[in-house]
Write a protein that holds these residues in place. Sequence first.
Motif, PDB file in Angstrom:
ATOM      1  N   UNK A  34      -5.013  10.200  43.722  1.00 37.69           N
ATOM      2  CA  UNK A  34      -3.590  10.201  43.389  1.00 37.69           C
ATOM      3  C   UNK A  34      -2.870   8.920  43.740  1.00 37.69           C
ATOM      4  N   UNK A  35      -3.569   7.975  44.374  1.00 35.43           N
ATOM      5  CA  UNK A  35      -2.923   6.765  44.881  1.00 35.43           C
ATOM      6  C   UNK A  35      -2.172   5.997  43.799  1.00 35.43           C
ATOM      7  N   UNK A  36      -2.775   5.824  42.644  1.00 34.21           N
ATOM      8  CA  UNK A  36      -2.159   5.008  41.588  1.00 34.21           C
ATOM      9  C   UNK A  36      -0.822   5.578  41.138  1.00 34.21           C
ATOM     10  N   UNK A  84     -10.322  10.166  35.684  1.00 30.17           N
ATOM     11  CA  UNK A  84      -9.475  10.692  34.609  1.00 30.17           C
ATOM     12  C   UNK A  84      -8.155  11.224  35.156  1.00 30.17           C
ATOM     13  N   UNK A  85      -8.226  11.934  36.287  1.00 32.34           N
ATOM     14  CA  UNK A  85      -7.001  12.451  36.887  1.00 32.34           C
ATOM     15  C   UNK A  85      -6.126  11.316  37.409  1.00 32.34           C
ATOM     16  N   UNK A  86      -6.736  10.289  38.003  1.00 30.78           N
ATOM     17  CA  UNK A  86      -5.970   9.136  38.500  1.00 30.78           C
ATOM     18  C   UNK A  86      -5.227   8.451  37.361  1.00 30.78           C
ATOM     19  N   UNK A  87      -5.903   8.257  36.232  1.00 28.07           N
ATOM     20  CA  UNK A  87      -5.249   7.613  35.076  1.00 28.07           C
ATOM     21  C   UNK A  87      -4.117   8.482  34.525  1.00 28.07           C
ATOM     22  N   UNK A  88      -4.361   9.785  34.442  1.00 28.89           N
ATOM     23  CA  UNK A  88      -3.342  10.692  33.902  1.00 28.89           C
ATOM     24  C   UNK A  88      -2.110  10.725  34.800  1.00 28.89           C
TER      25      UNK A  88
END
Length: 362
Positions: free
Chosen positions: A46-48, A156-160
């Motif tokens: 979740x950092x991004x 994928x979750x980080x990008x979303x």
Amino acid sequence: MVDWDALEAAGIADVRGRAALIEYLDGLGFTTEQMADAERRGRLFGLAGDVVGRSGPPDYTLRTAAEAVGVSVADVAQAWRMLGLTVPAPDAFTLSQADVDALATWAAMRAYLGEQVDGFLRMLGVTMARLAEAESSMIRIGEPEMWLGHTHSELRTARAWRMVAEFIPRIGAMIDAVHRQHQVSTRTFLEGLAGGPSASMVCGVGFADLTGFTALTQELTSSELATLLTDFGGGVADAVHADGGRVVKFIGDAVMWVSATPELLVKAATDLVDHPKARRARLRVRAGVGYGEMLAINGDYFGTPVNLAARLVDAAAPGQVLAGPCVRDALPHWPASELEPLTLKGFNQPVPAYDMCPRADR
């Protein structure tokens, strides 16, 4: 260049197996320390998005924020609680410069306007919490890749999450613009009422709710139900605003609104009970209306007209607009049917009642 050994030494688990995620974060400029801190909180994926969603780096503690604002630590903690937020430890770095600026605004308003600002702060917290819930619901439906349990892929979750989080500052700007527009609209509404610089005002208040809604929830899917409520809520707001009123709040499948005059009040109520979107959904609407002096505070309204309207909507049949004597007396030429006096909770004597929307086909 990713320093894999440094990341491993910092405590990030399975750095090679998570290479795609780490390379993505490294490409965005995150340091080993930032990634390690996110890993300790279980939020490396979740950092991004977390960085974009925050109001800024946590440069202040509760104690240093209080010093910057010029109030006590206890006052800052109380303000944080009134906003519905978890109060951090006094010396934990958790507040940003934007947070401190917000607290400074609260302190300045309180010094100028008095302790009534505290009620505003509580309302702000409740409103923002509801907004956050609405955003979360929208995301759950519109972007399933936000959820790690759905993607099973941290990358994928980080990008979303990064894509979604980038809307947060834009929503903040949108809130500011809409708030300013509503300030103009509210001022215009208030200027059309009789009254002076007090919390009391004379206006109309109405409640409307759906009948048949509970049965319909057993027939519709969650998605269909969400669409129905969203469409109907939008239609209700459109009808109230078109008749010069202001929506105060939605309460489940009910709406409360205020209108400047008895005529506009009843016009809005009759438009609502005959609302085409409700009819298409096989729902019926009923309403109760009141008029008179009431207390407007913290975004809500209180007083006998409010209580009466709330009781009348409970007593109304589908398609009815029930009113008490104050509304009827103000609109002697409005077509209405006199009913038997109603025994209503909270009223010592039976209340004369009038159906302001008599229909032969009800």
